[in-house]
Structures are given as C-alpha cells and as structure tokens.
Design a protein around this motif. Structure first.
Motif, short mmCIF file in Angstrom:
data_model
loop_
_atom_site.label_atom_id
_atom_site.label_comp_id
_atom_site.label_asym_id
_atom_site.label_seq_id
_atom_site.Cartn_x
_atom_site.Cartn_y
_atom_site.Cartn_z
N GLU A 92 30.76 49.07 42.40
CA GLU A 92 30.06 49.61 41.32
C GLU A 92 30.52 49.09 40.03
O GLU A 92 29.85 49.36 38.87
CB GLU A 92 30.61 51.03 41.34
N ALA A 93 31.59 48.15 39.98
CA ALA A 93 32.11 47.57 38.83
C ALA A 93 30.72 46.35 38.56
O ALA A 93 30.20 45.72 39.23
CB ALA A 93 33.38 46.75 39.04
N SER A 94 30.97 46.04 37.34
CA SER A 94 29.92 44.78 36.75
C SER A 94 30.60 43.49 36.61
O SER A 94 30.04 42.61 36.44
CB SER A 94 29.50 45.32 35.30
N THR A 95 31.95 43.84 37.26
CA THR A 95 32.52 42.07 37.21
C THR A 95 33.36 42.19 38.42
O THR A 95 33.48 43.02 39.40
CB THR A 95 33.75 42.17 36.33
N LEU A 96 33.55 40.94 38.85
CA LEU A 96 34.36 40.68 40.26
C LEU A 96 35.71 40.41 39.80
O LEU A 96 36.16 40.03 38.75
CB LEU A 96 33.90 39.06 40.72
N ASP A 97 36.64 41.29 40.65
CA ASP A 97 38.30 41.37 40.37
C ASP A 97 38.63 40.10 40.42
O ASP A 97 38.31 39.32 41.51
CB ASP A 97 38.78 42.47 41.17
N GLY A 98 39.60 39.71 39.34
CA GLY A 98 40.30 38.32 39.42
C GLY A 98 41.01 38.17 40.95
O GLY A 98 41.04 37.01 41.07
N ALA A 99 41.84 39.29 41.45
CA ALA A 99 42.43 38.99 42.42
C ALA A 99 41.60 38.63 43.77
O ALA A 99 42.02 37.86 44.45
CB ALA A 99 43.56 40.28 42.78
N GLY A 100 40.50 39.22 43.99
CA GLY A 100 39.63 39.03 44.98
C GLY A 100 39.16 37.47 44.59
O GLY A 100 38.97 36.52 45.90
N HIS A 101 38.64 37.16 43.69
CA HIS A 101 38.03 35.74 43.33
C HIS A 101 39.16 34.75 43.38
O HIS A 101 38.67 33.73 44.15
CB HIS A 101 37.92 35.90 41.75
#
Length: 128
Positions: A92-101
C-alpha cells in the motif's frame, strides 16, 4: 523498529499503463497471494536465474522484522540462487522500501523491481 543502515526507499518510476511479461505478471499473482494468505502488510515474489520463483510476506514479530522482499530474496539465496531476473512487491506504500531494494541489488544490479498496489495494478518499476 531499529534504525536500518539499508538504502533509503526508492520511488518507482511512474509510467503509462504497465504491460508486464507473462513471467513478471506471475510474480504479481504470487506476491498478492503471499500477502493475502496471512493478511500481511506486503507480499513479494522474485524469479531467479533458473526461472524458479519464491514468494513471501512481511513478518513483524517481537524478535524479528523483515520485509516481504527481503524474505523472498533470502529464500531464493537459501535455495542457491545467484542472480535474480525480476522482483515484485505488493504494497500500500508509494515507495519501495530501501532494505528490500538493497536485498535485490545484492543478487542483481539490473533486475527490475515492480511495485504493485494490493489490487495488482503496477504502480511503477525501479531499475536502478
């Protein structure tokens, strides 16, 4: 939640209606299923160099917090994957989380990471 030294959240590149390949569309279905089965905040799926897929949901326990994308990458790595071809995170977030990326980039410098809404519509793709 403890501070993370992972990269900051990445914003997916907005695009016209996204046409995914059949293989990447399958990742969206797997990620949505992983998220829905347990009512998780996020679901993710990745495809490795051999075409094998791994799906996961985010986990938030008192002693362990891991994003869906981190867990999907970890599952792939634990199964012997050395490269990822593509990844999807349903959120539901509008960004990709940094840790997953960052986890995806550990196995692939150029695999696209598609970010999709809970309804499966692709919001955009992170390629860097």
């Amino acid at each position: 939640m403890p501070e993370s030294s992972a990269a900051p959240a990445a914003r997916p590149t907005p695009s016209e209606p996204v046409e995914l390949s059949a293989e990447d569309a399958k990742l969206v279905v797997l990620a949505r299923g992983a998220r829905g089965r347990v009512g998780a905040v996020e679901g993710a799926a990745v495809r490795d160099q051999d075409g094998r897929t791994y799906a996961a949901a985010s986990v938030s326990l008192p002693s362990l917090t891991i994003t869906a994308l981190q867990l999907a990458v970890a599952s792939a790595a634990a199964a012997g994957a050395t490269r990822l071809e593509a990844a999807v995170v349903v959120t539901e977030a509008s960004t990709l989380d940094g840790a997953g990326h960052a986890a995806v980039r550990d196995l692939s410098a150029d695999a696209p990471v598609h970010v999709a809404a809970p309804d499966g519509s692709v919001l955009g793709t992170v390629t860097a």
